[in-house]
Motif scaffolding. Structure first.
Motif, PDB file in Angstrom:
ATOM      1  N   LEU B  33    -114.175  69.259  13.022  1.00  0.00           N
ATOM      2  CA  LEU B  33    -114.301  68.262  11.967  1.00  0.00           C
ATOM      3  C   LEU B  33    -114.902  66.978  12.524  1.00  0.00           C
ATOM      4  O   LEU B  33    -115.637  66.265  11.840  1.00  0.00           O
ATOM      5  N   ILE B  36    -118.914  66.508  12.590  1.00  0.00           N
ATOM      6  CA  ILE B  36    -119.694  65.972  11.477  1.00  0.00           C
ATOM      7  C   ILE B  36    -119.661  64.448  11.489  1.00  0.00           C
ATOM      8  O   ILE B  36    -120.668  63.785  11.220  1.00  0.00           O
ATOM      9  N   ARG B 226    -132.027  74.001   1.051  1.00  0.00           N
ATOM     10  CA  ARG B 226    -132.514  74.871   2.108  1.00  0.00           C
ATOM     11  C   ARG B 226    -133.992  74.576   2.396  1.00  0.00           C
ATOM     12  O   ARG B 226    -134.419  74.456   3.551  1.00  0.00           O
ATOM     13  N   GLY B 229    -134.747  71.386   4.467  1.00  0.00           N
ATOM     14  CA  GLY B 229    -134.453  71.384   5.890  1.00  0.00           C
ATOM     15  C   GLY B 229    -135.293  72.359   6.689  1.00  0.00           C
ATOM     16  O   GLY B 229    -135.286  72.327   7.911  1.00  0.00           O
ATOM     17  N   LEU B 283    -132.870  63.252   6.227  1.00  0.00           N
ATOM     18  CA  LEU B 283    -132.754  64.677   5.936  1.00  0.00           C
ATOM     19  C   LEU B 283    -131.295  65.051   5.698  1.00  0.00           C
ATOM     20  O   LEU B 283    -130.952  65.751   4.750  1.00  0.00           O
ATOM     21  N   PHE B 284    -130.455  64.562   6.593  1.00  0.00           N
ATOM     22  CA  PHE B 284    -129.027  64.873   6.528  1.00  0.00           C
ATOM     23  C   PHE B 284    -128.439  64.389   5.207  1.00  0.00           C
ATOM     24  O   PHE B 284    -127.743  65.127   4.512  1.00  0.00           O
ATOM     25  N   ILE B 287    -129.746  66.404   2.159  1.00  0.00           N
ATOM     26  CA  ILE B 287    -129.191  67.757   2.101  1.00  0.00           C
ATOM     27  C   ILE B 287    -127.702  67.739   1.783  1.00  0.00           C
ATOM     28  O   ILE B 287    -127.208  68.544   0.994  1.00  0.00           O
ATOM     29  N   LEU B 288    -127.005  66.763   2.360  1.00  0.00           N
ATOM     30  CA  LEU B 288    -125.587  66.602   2.044  1.00  0.00           C
ATOM     31  C   LEU B 288    -125.411  66.416   0.543  1.00  0.00           C
ATOM     32  O   LEU B 288    -124.578  67.053  -0.103  1.00  0.00           O
ATOM     33  N   ASN B 291    -126.113  69.616  -1.399  1.00  0.00           N
ATOM     34  CA  ASN B 291    -125.027  70.570  -1.180  1.00  0.00           C
ATOM     35  C   ASN B 291    -123.816  70.234  -2.026  1.00  0.00           C
ATOM     36  O   ASN B 291    -123.210  71.100  -2.646  1.00  0.00           O
ATOM     37  N   LEU B 292    -123.462  68.942  -2.018  1.00  0.00           N
ATOM     38  CA  LEU B 292    -122.279  68.532  -2.763  1.00  0.00           C
ATOM     39  C   LEU B 292    -122.490  68.757  -4.253  1.00  0.00           C
ATOM     40  O   LEU B 292    -121.590  69.209  -4.960  1.00  0.00           O
ATOM     41  N   ARG B 295    -122.272  72.489  -5.031  1.00  0.00           N
ATOM     42  CA  ARG B 295    -120.886  72.901  -4.866  1.00  0.00           C
ATOM     43  C   ARG B 295    -120.047  72.469  -6.050  1.00  0.00           C
ATOM     44  O   ARG B 295    -119.254  73.235  -6.593  1.00  0.00           O
TER      45      ARG B 295
END
Lengths: 284, 306, 269
Positions: B33, B36, B226, B229, B283-284, B287-288, B291-292, B295
């Motif tokens: 954990l 990250i 996807r 990245g 980028l991070f 993408i985060l 993703n969230l 989800r």
């Protein structure tokens, strides 16, 4: 029912379009593999897989790609081993030691989802910065650490999903027999054994195919690595670097590498499908 | 000696073992954990020098990229990524949607059980092999055949090539999620529409797809993250010229390619490494976010179904 | 000993012949993945009556219902032989057009399944599909059908809100209205009240009794008391075979067949 013919005609056309889409999607797979086979097969020889490149990187015409094959296997093997070693206990902790649906387990699952989504180039960039900071040169160990970080989320997520499919009764049975949580965890692990190998293979497949993560951290070398702190060639990097070479023989090494990588991946896929069917049988 | 202890107090020994394993695995989890958090902090610290010299807006909106002069405008790279991603979506979304609908609604079990594993194989192919395919097939196809049709001469290394390669790469994730989503739509809902006299296609268009819309959106968003990245395959076919692409036949320079191409060589130029770290941070975050979002959508769909 | 089913049906057919048969089933056999689900069904379902299909679970009740509007077509590995005649027209015949057949039969499923759209659109969906684009006439249809099922007063102010916001009982009535909106001749109910509370169940049952003036109704139910409350005819199905068919009083009070007797008395369920 005047409009019914029109409606049915529309349906027929739509159906043809859908079939065509399906064919394009599945066809692309055969197309990619076909392209690689077509280009790679002429260059595949015994020398190619038993010799290291001779005459210098990028320009040397002689030799094969043994360095990259072994480098890839070392790298993927080591990092998959580490990722499994770290991933399985984490899964057990999330599913057995912490309560289901507790804040820690939900939060951790979110984090692993996010980690799973991070592109490998970001892992590579960070690992590279840390290596510069520590004064470590690009080497096998650098690649192993990066790829391990990359594959832990894969292992954790796959195994976690697997554990979710197990009836909670199983756990109740073992605990009510007086087993400690570790002992019931062992029962659980035997129960999901085929799936466990699937997870490991998936991680291995991802590890052996990754470029962006190793590009900055592993370096490249024409020699077979002996120690962990030596720069190491991998198959994807061998493809990436040699493909743009002006010399046909070097390009050929790239094609051959691509072919070998394809074989490895296909082998892994076949194994995972076989294991998946075993796991299904196990469940019934 | 030890064995005797075990025999005398078997329960204790087992409990201690249990406790040790619990704490060890807890520690491992904690470390993971922390990774990250370390990523976020590391990226932020490293990109801080760049952000402190210029405003964030300037960095993101300037199109001048000349590191030697200290100009770090990210717009060409952002636009490169956006172009490639959009092209790939335009290709992949209709194809995947149509194919998934066919697999779930029309195809028999045998066809489905034949196609879905193949899609999984497609997912397992490493990016670099997609790149090889792109270089050997897509790039020449566009350079020699498609671009001339429009009277444009190009090498074929273009955002269009990148888009095609990327589209094929996101086929598997899109198809597998869309198929899953479509399968969660209750069969009875289809029966309802069919028994009102709707054709299958009408049922799909007006009922099934409507019900599945959030899930399909989630699949697309996930595929976008996807695509954002993806580094190597796109880098190999995109041309990598730091200019904003004006047409699909122009070369582009996506963000991940920027990092991959320049990371090793930036040490001598001031702020260069900070700029690349900033690219990684960007980028991070993107993408985060994606993703969230996806989800969240999928979670809500699941909750509704129960 | 129990009588051979075919003899029973012959006997019962004579009763029915006085009424108009709306649906005639001849030598119907259904196989699902090599399992013989329905065996040699011969049956005439009368006009403007409620016919209940009863029998233990797994006996093929729902399958029989689904063969009536060809919903089994879409499942793979299903084979249907024999014929089902609606108004003398074979729905499994070579010329039969499946959407047309289904339009003739409204289906009321086990749980209410509102379509993912507004209350108005749920009812207008069928007519729209069949080519009705006239706003005024659609509004009239919606109003008429909602009144038909006694839902109009409850929802007339929120026709544009999502149908899933209604209570389960209201949803089931909405589904009934939706089925009626395509002007079917037959209503098929597949344990339509099993998800409902007693009061909603009563509302639906009363509605069905009202509706039989205009429609032929076939219900699948596993509740004997419900069959008694609503039906004119009862069909007892056991192991995929018709065991007994006749007026509901006869079947419930004076069953001829031993298995029917046991079922009605509650020895088998």
């Amino acid at each position: 029912m005047s409009n019914i013919n029109r409606r049915l005609r529309k349906e027929r056309i739509a159906k043809i379009l859908m079939q065509a889409s399906g064919i394009i999607i599945t066809g692309s797979l055969f197309f990619i593999i076909g392209t690689i086979l077509y280009k790679g097969l002429p260059y595949l020889s015994l020398d190619m897989i038993t010799k290291t490149p001779q005459g210098g990187f990028y320009i040397g015409k002689e030799g094969g790609i043994l360095n990259a094959i072994l480098g890839s296997l070392y790298l993927a093997g080591l990092s998959t081993f580490l990722a499994t070693l770290i991933g399985i206990p984490i899964c057990l902790y999330l599913n057995i030691y912490s309560k289901k649906g507790s804040r820690i387990s939900r939060f951790s699952k979110l984090v692993f989802d996010v980690l799973f989504g991070i592109p490998s180039i970001v892992y590579g960039a960070i690992a590279f910065s840390i290596m510069v900071w520590l004064g470590v040169r690009a080497s096998l160990i650098g690649g192993v650490i990066t790829i391990t970080l990359l594959t832990i989320p894969i292992v954790v997520r796959t195994i976690d999903e697997l554990i979710q499919t197990i009836p909670t009764d199983l756990n109740h049975v073992t605990t009510s027999l007086g087993a400690t949580r570790w002992e019931s965890a062992k029962v659980l692990l035997t129960y999901i054994k085929p799936g466990l190998f699937t997870a490991i293979l998936l991680a291995f497949g991802r590890a052996i195919g990754d470029v962006a993560g190793v590009l900055l951290t592993t370096g490249f070398s024409d020699n077979i690595p002996v120690y962990l702190d030596e720069p190491t060639a991998t198959l994807p990097l061998a493809i990436f670097f040699q493909l743009s070479s002006p010399i046909p023989e070097v390009q050929g090494r790239a094609y051959a590498s691509a072919l070998i990588l394809t074989f490895i991946i296909l082998f892994i896929v076949i194994c995972t499908q076989y294991l998946a069917s075993r796991q299904k049988k196990h469940k019934v | 000696m030890k064995k005797k202890a075990k025999n005398l107090l078997p329960v204790n020994y087992r409990l201690i073992k249990d406790l040790v394993i619990k704490n060890l695995s807890g520690v491992l989890l904690g470390i993971c954990l922390l990774v990250i958090i370390a990523i976020v902090i590391g990226l932020s610290i490293k990109s801080e020098p760049l952000i402190s010299t210029e405003s964030l807006w300037n960095i993101l909106s300037s199109s001048v990229w000349s590191p030697m002069k200290g100009n770090f405008g990210f717009l060409p790279f952002i636009m490169g990524t956006v172009w490639v991603t959009l092209i790939s979506l335009v290709i992949a979304v209709p194809l995947c949607l149509a194919a998934s609908v066919y697999l779930v609604e029309y195809a028999g079990n045998r066809l489905r059980n034949f196609v879905l594993p193949l899609v999984n194989v497609l997912a397992a192919i490493p990016p670099v092999l997609y790149g090889v395919w792109g270089v050997l097939f897509v790039v020449p196809l566009i350079g020699n055949y498609i671009a001339p049709l429009f009277g444009i001469s190009t090498t074929g290394y273009s955002v269009f090539s990148g888009g095609i390669v990327l589209a094929v790469m996101i086929f598997p994730i899109m198809v597998s999620i869309m198929v899953e989503v479509l399968q969660t739509i209750p069969k009875e809902l289809r029966s309802v529409s069919l028994s009102l006299g709707a054709t299958k296609l009408e049922t799909i268009q007006q009922v099934v797809l409507k019900k599945a819309r959030p899930g399909i959106m989630a699949a697309i968003v996930l595929a976008v993250s996807r695509a954002f990245g993806e580094t190597i395959a796109v880098l190999m076919v995109c041309g990598n010229i730091p200019k904003i692409p004006q047409s699909i036949f122009d070369a582009g320079y996506p963000l991940p390619a920027l990092i991959a191409n320049n990371f090793g060589e930036m040490m001598s130029i001031p702020l260069y490494d900070s700029a690349l770290m900033f690219a990684a941070l960007l980028l991070f975050i993107i993408i985060l976010g994606f993703n969230l979002i996806s989800r969240g959508i999928l979670k809500r769909m699941e909750a509704k179904n129960i | 000993m129990y009588a051979i089913p075919s003899i029973e049906t012959e006997k019962t057919q004579s009763i029915i012949h006085q009424v108009n048969p709306h649906i005639q089933i001849k030598d119907l056999n259904v196989y699902v993945e090599d399992q013989h689900i329905l065996k040699n069904i011969n049956l005439e379902i009368p006009n403007n009556c409620i016919t209940s299909i009863i029998g233990p679970s797994g006996c093929g009740k729902t399958t029989l219902l689904k063969t009536l509007n060809r919903l089994l077509d879409d499942s793979t590995e299903v084979k249907v032989t024999g014929s089902v005649l609606v108004n003398g027209e074979d729905i499994y015949g070579p010329d039969a057009e499946v959407t047309h057949i289904r339009k003739k039969m409204g289906l009321l499923s086990q749980k209410p399944f509102p379509l993912p759209m507004s209350i108005f659109d749920n009812i207008a969906y069928g007519p729209k599909i069949h080519g009705n684009r006239d706003k005024k006439s659609l509004q009239a249809i919606v109003e008429r059908q909602l009144k038909n099922v006694g839902l109009w007063e409850e929802v007339k102010d929120r026709l544009d809100s999502s149908a899933s916001k209604l209570s389960i009982g209201q949803q089931q009535r909405l589904c009934l209205a939706r089925g009626l909106a395509v002007e079917p001749e037959i209503i098929l109910g597949d344990e339509s009240t099993s998800a409902l509370d007693p009061i909603s169940t009563q509302v639906i049952e009363n509605l069905l009794i009202q509706l039989k003036q205009d429609y032929t109704i076939v219900l699948v139910t596993h509740i004997l008391r419900q069959a008694r409350r609503v039906s004119d005819y009862i069909l007892f199905l056991y192991n995929g075979e018709v065991v007994e068919f006749g007026r509901s009083e006869d079947i419930l009070l004076n069953p001829q067949n031993e298995i029917t007797q046991q079922y009605v008395k509650g020895f088998i369920s």
